[in-house]
Design a protein around this motif. Structure first.
Motif, short mmCIF file in Angstrom:
data_model
loop_
_atom_site.label_atom_id
_atom_site.label_comp_id
_atom_site.label_asym_id
_atom_site.label_seq_id
_atom_site.Cartn_x
_atom_site.Cartn_y
_atom_site.Cartn_z
N ARG A 9 0.85 -1.18 0.00
CA ARG A 9 0.00 0.00 0.00
C ARG A 9 0.89 1.23 0.00
NH1 ARG A 9 0.80 1.54 5.11
NH2 ARG A 9 0.64 0.08 6.80
N LEU A 10 0.33 2.33 -0.48
CA LEU A 10 1.04 3.60 -0.47
C LEU A 10 0.84 4.25 0.90
CD1 LEU A 10 2.75 5.41 -2.26
CD2 LEU A 10 0.65 6.54 -3.00
N ASP A 11 1.93 4.53 1.57
CA ASP A 11 1.92 5.17 2.89
C ASP A 11 2.67 6.49 2.75
OD1 ASP A 11 1.77 5.74 5.56
OD2 ASP A 11 3.10 4.14 6.22
N GLY A 12 1.93 7.56 2.51
CA GLY A 12 2.58 8.84 2.21
C GLY A 12 3.22 8.73 0.83
N GLU A 13 4.52 8.88 0.79
CA GLU A 13 5.24 8.75 -0.48
C GLU A 13 6.02 7.44 -0.57
OE1 GLU A 13 7.48 12.19 -1.54
OE2 GLU A 13 5.86 13.56 -1.00
#
Length: 109
Positions: A9-13
């Motif tokens: 998953r994308l967590d921030g950048e």
């Protein structure tokens, strides 16, 4: 590790590993085919994954949350070799699976 399914998953950048589970295959080694897994909507409305088991002789249906949980395993008459496609959703969901003997199997969980 061979057969290690990982969901990111994308967590921030940054990308962060969400969950992982061994025993599945989303492609045939040496083949350009990369579409052996598909997301689908289950009867309860949740999103799940249909993916071949590691030896490609069956299709696993996986629930995904904080962990990956196998909710069903369906034996196939030959090994999966090409695209897994989903048709319908919920109680009407079914899958078309390309087999290595040239047949296409329709799978209804």
């Amino acid at each position: 590790e061979d057969g290690l399914l990982q969901l990111w998953r994308l967590d921030g950048e940054q990308l962060a590993l969400r969950a992982q589970k061994p025993g599945y295959s989303n492609h045939v080694q040496g083949s350009p085919v990369q579409d052996l897994a598909v997301w689908f909507r289950a009867e309860d409305g949740s999103l799940r994954i249909a993916i071949p088991i590691l030896d490609r002789t069956g299709l696993a249906l996986l629930a995904v949350g904080d962990e990956i949980r196998e909710v069903a395993r369906i034996a196939l008459p030959a090994k999966v070799s090409s695209g897994v496609t989903v048709l319908g959703e919920g109680k009407d969901v079914r899958f078309l699976v390309g087999l290595d003997d040239g047949r296409v199997a329709e799978v209804r969980p």
